[in-house]
Motif scaffolding. Sequence first.
Motif, PDB file in Angstrom:
ATOM      1  N   GLU A 151      -6.753   0.388  11.554  1.00 43.52           N
ATOM      2  CA  GLU A 151      -8.211  -0.003  11.618  1.00 43.52           C
ATOM      3  C   GLU A 151      -8.204  -1.666  11.849  1.00 43.52           C
ATOM      4  O   GLU A 151      -9.152  -2.257  12.407  1.00 43.52           O
ATOM      5  N   ASP A 198       0.933  -0.973   0.082  1.00 40.82           N
ATOM      6  CA  ASP A 198      -0.108   0.058   0.125  1.00 40.82           C
ATOM      7  C   ASP A 198       0.866   1.147  -0.060  1.00 40.82           C
ATOM      8  O   ASP A 198       0.516   2.256  -0.536  1.00 40.82           O
ATOM      9  N   ASP A 205      -3.245   4.711   8.910  1.00 40.57           N
ATOM     10  CA  ASP A 205      -4.465   4.752   9.422  1.00 40.57           C
ATOM     11  C   ASP A 205      -5.389   3.672   9.031  1.00 40.57           C
ATOM     12  O   ASP A 205      -6.014   3.050   9.706  1.00 40.57           O
ATOM     13  N   ARG A 206      -5.070   3.229   7.735  1.00 45.29           N
ATOM     14  CA  ARG A 206      -5.964   2.072   7.310  1.00 45.29           C
ATOM     15  C   ARG A 206      -5.411   0.753   7.653  1.00 45.29           C
ATOM     16  O   ARG A 206      -6.276  -0.055   8.352  1.00 45.29           O
TER      17      ARG A 206
END
Length: 145
Positions: free
Chosen positions: A108, A64, A104-105
């Motif tokens: 989660e 990512d 941040d992703r």
Amino acid sequence: MPELSTLLNEEKRPQVVAELAKLAEDTVSNASGLTGIALKGGVGAAKKMDANIVTTGLDRILPDALGELQPYWTEYIAGEKSGFGPFLAQRDTEVADALLAVGDRAAENAPAAATKIYSGLRGKAQGIIAPVVPQLGELLEKHMA
């Protein structure tokens, strides 16, 4: 034009992750002041849960992160090639924000304890990451050669 995703192949990925982990560890080690204390404490607490958390986490988010950096790489390759590090340095806060979006992703889906540590440090993260963005660019470009 080579894509940054080539760094995910089985020959390059372990070395890239190892060097990213060293960059992260050095960044934590060199942090000072209250932010440094908080950062060192947070990373220390995370390492008590998993001694390899830095390497494991970087390996997990690498696809990512490279995806977020690909537009910068594409722009860099199309223009004057003075070095990917200096190129990213001119956009350090923007790049830091893009990488933090990846973090941040990932947070989660992380264990609650890790998410709590990340959340506690998140507010200071841009100021920690932005100064090392040029080193990140140099590291990636070295492995793209």
